[in-house]
Scaffold this active site. Structure first.
Site, short mmCIF file in Angstrom:
data_model
loop_
_atom_site.label_atom_id
_atom_site.label_comp_id
_atom_site.label_asym_id
_atom_site.label_seq_id
_atom_site.Cartn_x
_atom_site.Cartn_y
_atom_site.Cartn_z
N HIS A 75 45.55 39.82 54.63
CA HIS A 75 46.62 40.08 54.76
C HIS A 75 46.95 41.78 55.18
O HIS A 75 46.70 42.21 54.92
CB HIS A 75 46.93 40.37 52.99
CG HIS A 75 46.63 39.38 52.21
ND1 HIS A 75 47.67 38.84 50.81
CD2 HIS A 75 46.58 37.57 52.86
CE1 HIS A 75 47.65 37.60 50.66
NE2 HIS A 75 46.93 37.36 51.89
N PRO A 296 41.24 47.79 37.48
CA PRO A 296 41.61 46.80 38.27
C PRO A 296 43.06 46.77 39.34
O PRO A 296 42.89 46.11 40.45
CB PRO A 296 41.46 45.09 38.14
CG PRO A 296 41.90 45.43 36.50
CD PRO A 296 41.20 46.48 35.78
N LYS A 300 39.93 47.83 43.25
CA LYS A 300 38.77 48.52 43.66
C LYS A 300 37.43 48.36 44.05
O LYS A 300 36.79 49.11 43.67
CB LYS A 300 38.95 50.35 43.96
CG LYS A 300 40.05 50.53 44.42
CD LYS A 300 39.42 51.01 45.76
CE LYS A 300 40.92 50.98 46.67
NZ LYS A 300 40.76 50.49 48.17
N TYR A 388 44.76 51.84 49.69
CA TYR A 388 45.01 50.86 49.53
C TYR A 388 43.60 49.51 50.05
O TYR A 388 42.74 48.80 49.34
CB TYR A 388 45.95 49.45 49.22
CG TYR A 388 45.80 48.35 48.49
CD1 TYR A 388 45.76 46.72 48.95
CD2 TYR A 388 46.10 48.31 47.44
CE1 TYR A 388 45.27 45.96 48.63
CE2 TYR A 388 46.03 47.11 46.55
CZ TYR A 388 46.16 45.72 47.74
OH TYR A 388 46.11 44.98 46.57
P1 FAS Z 1 28.29 43.25 37.31
O1 FAS Z 1 29.21 43.52 36.24
O2 FAS Z 1 29.76 42.06 38.08
O3 FAS Z 1 27.55 42.00 37.50
C1 FAS Z 1 26.06 43.47 36.50
C2 FAS Z 1 24.85 41.46 36.23
O4 FAS Z 1 23.44 42.30 35.71
C3 FAS Z 1 25.65 40.83 35.64
O5 FAS Z 1 25.61 39.36 36.18
C4 FAS Z 1 24.75 40.28 34.47
O6 FAS Z 1 24.92 39.04 33.82
C5 FAS Z 1 23.64 41.32 34.81
N1 FAS Z 1 22.90 42.23 34.11
C6 FAS Z 1 23.65 42.64 32.58
N2 FAS Z 1 22.68 43.26 32.12
C7 FAS Z 1 21.40 42.94 31.82
C8 FAS Z 1 20.39 43.00 31.47
N3 FAS Z 1 20.15 43.74 30.59
N4 FAS Z 1 19.22 42.91 32.49
C9 FAS Z 1 19.64 41.79 33.45
N5 FAS Z 1 20.91 41.53 34.27
C10 FAS Z 1 21.83 41.83 33.09
N6 FAS Z 1 37.18 44.27 40.26
C11 FAS Z 1 38.71 43.82 40.88
O7 FAS Z 1 38.19 45.03 42.05
N7 FAS Z 1 39.63 42.65 40.73
C12 FAS Z 1 39.39 42.38 39.76
O8 FAS Z 1 40.90 41.71 39.66
C13 FAS Z 1 38.10 42.81 38.65
N8 FAS Z 1 39.01 42.25 37.35
C14 FAS Z 1 37.35 41.98 36.73
C15 FAS Z 1 38.05 41.99 35.18
C16 FAS Z 1 36.61 41.95 34.34
C17 FAS Z 1 36.51 41.14 32.83
C18 FAS Z 1 35.43 42.86 34.71
C19 FAS Z 1 34.91 43.00 33.24
C20 FAS Z 1 35.54 43.31 35.86
C21 FAS Z 1 36.25 42.96 36.65
N9 FAS Z 1 36.82 44.06 38.42
C22 FAS Z 1 37.22 43.50 39.48
C23 FAS Z 1 35.39 44.71 38.31
C24 FAS Z 1 34.56 43.68 39.26
O9 FAS Z 1 34.63 42.51 40.06
C25 FAS Z 1 33.12 44.27 39.40
O10 FAS Z 1 33.51 45.99 40.06
C26 FAS Z 1 32.16 43.86 39.50
O11 FAS Z 1 31.31 42.43 39.28
C27 FAS Z 1 30.83 44.77 40.01
O12 FAS Z 1 29.55 44.31 40.56
P2 FAS Z 1 28.06 44.54 39.96
O13 FAS Z 1 28.34 46.12 40.06
O14 FAS Z 1 27.17 43.54 40.53
O15 FAS Z 1 28.44 44.65 38.13
C1 PHB Z 2 42.79 39.63 41.81
O1 PHB Z 2 42.14 39.01 40.75
O2 PHB Z 2 43.13 38.91 42.77
C2 PHB Z 2 42.98 40.89 42.00
C3 PHB Z 2 43.14 41.67 41.20
C4 PHB Z 2 43.57 43.06 41.02
C5 PHB Z 2 43.87 43.69 42.46
C6 PHB Z 2 44.74 43.17 43.13
C7 PHB Z 2 43.72 41.09 43.26
O3 PHB Z 2 45.18 44.74 42.10
#
Ligand code: FAS
Ligand code: PHB
Length: 395
Positions: A75, A296, A300, A388
């Site tokens: 994009h 979000p 980032k 961005y």
């Molecule tokens: P994660 O949370 O992905 O992974 C951590 C892992 O550790 C999980 O698999 C968990 O099960 C495990 N864990 C936790 N406690 C543990 C324990 N005690 N023992 C063993 N394992 C354990 N980012 C965006 O850029 N755009 C978005 O739209 C967006 N939407 C999101 C929506 C939600 C609901 C959430 C929570 C986050 C969102 N994020 C978004 C951010 C997301 O993408 C995170 O930045 C990304 O998952 C970060 O990855 P990790 O740091 O690996 O953490």
């Molecule tokens: C997506 O989930 O596609 C997403 C979420 C947040 C953004 C952009 C894309 O800012």
């Protein structure tokens, strides 16, 4: 109790843990991942969708970029929708050629899980009650229970990649941590659907009814969000109610073009800005959501996790191959410089695009004035664009 020995014990098999494990493996550094859920559960969590070029480069370095290049959507711009019209931000033109790639976090995670399994590396799923020991010294250990037995991993370092609710940050003495947090007075209701995107690029909408975002995962799968009340429950939102609300928050052309369909995933995520400092405690290193959360809006979260892993993997590689501690000793400060810039951008973009009832009518007027200025100013649009697509790494 069984005992295993490795060089780096990684807590968490999300994007941060899997990417770190893959980069360390390719550098010949042994690692074990301990994960409390299973792979299917992790893949079922629908999260990020936009990758910065530096994240794509790191996935290539990890040898897991093939599907990303085959299926990811490049994009070159985004659109801001306000006052009933859309205004394109030319990301590529304003940043001297940079772009973002739309490729869901689910697929990034799947690619890394597949690569890890193909390499025969150890990921312990369903690992319960993980506990971190001795990380204030040089003989850290991780214990956990699995299949009714207690297991121990002796290692040189522990990487806490276990997200916001994980055990790693919680294992640090509170007095050693500085916490910075801001909770936003609303959430994001997200829907995944097998429908064609409403437009070729993402649409971020500022509307008096609230924020909306039109994103995608492919040309046949879409991801939409609407700002919702903090106490909303998914059950309150039928698919019809969601589509009707989204349509109301878009310009007439997009509202007309919107193709609706049954949701295949629907969830509400809270929004917060959160940073825990520092990110290193002796031989324990925090990476990704374990150390920081961004709203979000700026896409980032996943990209910051990747940037932490870039610094951490290089630090461990320097330690083992060059006997240098420079990367380890500077890990936290290097990450935090980049993290706070992404926190600022995500906070600013969230403040610009969402409805804040407490700021009243003047709040909306000020947002509209900033949006009018933004789309009419090359300088202001460039500031948005360069944040961005992702700021360059300083080191
Ligand atoms: P994660 O949370 O992905 O992974 C951590 C892992 O550790 C999980 O698999 C968990 O099960 C495990 N864990 C936790 N406690 C543990 C324990 N005690 N023992 C063993 N394992 C354990 N980012 C965006 O850029 N755009 C978005 O739209 C967006 N939407 C999101 C929506 C939600 C609901 C959430 C929570 C986050 C969102 N994020 C978004 C951010 C997301 O993408 C995170 O930045 C990304 O998952 C970060 O990855 P990790 O740091 O690996 O953490
Ligand atoms: C997506 O989930 O596609 C997403 C979420 C947040 C953004 C952009 C894309 O800012």
């Amino acid at each position: 109790m069984t005992t295993q020995r490795t060089q780096v014990a990684i807590i968490g098999a999300g994007p941060a843990g899997l990417l770190l494990g893959q980069l360390l493996h390719r550098a010949g550094i042994a690692n074990i991942i301990v994960e409390r859920q299973d792979g299917a559960y992790i893949l079922g969590r629908i999260r990020a969708g936009v990758l910065e070029q530096t994240t794509c480069d790191l996935l290539d370095e990890a040898g897991v970029g093939a599907r990303l290049h085959a299926d990811g959507l490049v994009h070159h711009g985004i659109e801001l929708c306000f006052g009933g019209a859309r205004h394109r931000i030319d990301l590529t033109g304003l940043t001297g050629g940079k772009h973002v790639t739309v490729y869901g976090q689910t697929e990034v995670t799947r690619d890394m899980m597949d690569a890890r399994a193909a390499a025969g590396l150890t990921t312990v799923y369903h690992a319960k009650d993980a506990a971190l020991h001795g990380f204030d010294g040089d003989t850290p250990r991780v214990t956990y229970s699995h299949a009714g037995a207690v297991h121990e991993i002796r290692c040189d370092f522990i990487a806490g990649c276990d997200g916001y609710h994980g055990v790693s940050r919680a294992s640090v003495p509170p007095a050693a941590l500085s916490i910075f947090e801001k909770v936003y007075p609303f959430g994001w209701l997200g829907v995944l659907a097998d429908t064609p995107p409403v437009a070729h690029e993402l649409i971020y909408s500022n509307h008096e009814r609230g924020f909306a975002l039109c994103s995608m995962r492919s040309t046949t799968r879409t991801r939409y969000y609407v700002q919702c009340a903090l106490h909303d429950k998914v059950e309150q939102w039928s698919d019809t109610a969601f589509w009707d609300e989204l349509r109301l928050r878009l310009d007439p052309q997009a509202a007309q073009a919107l193709v609706t369909g049954p949701s295949i995933e629907k969830s509400i995520a809270p929004l917060r800005s959160f940073v825990a400092e520092p990110m290193r405690f002796g031989t324990l290193f925090l990476a990704g959501d374990a150390a920081h959360i961004v709203p979000p809006t700026g896409a980032k979260g996943l990209n910051l996790a990747a940037s932490d892993v870039r610094f951490l993997s290089r630090a461990f590689i320097e330690h083992y191959t060059e006997r240098s501690r420079a990367g380890i000793d500077h890990y936290s400060e290097r990450c935090l410089r980049r993290i706070w810039k992404a926190e600022r951008f995500s906070w600013w973009f969230t403040g610009l695009m969402h409805r804040f009832p407490e700021t009243g009518a003047i709040g909306q007027k000020l947002q509209r004035a900033e949006l009018d200025y933004l789309v009419g100013s090359t300088a202001a649009s460039t500031a948005l664009a360069e944040n961005y697509v992702g700021l360059p790494f300083e080191v």
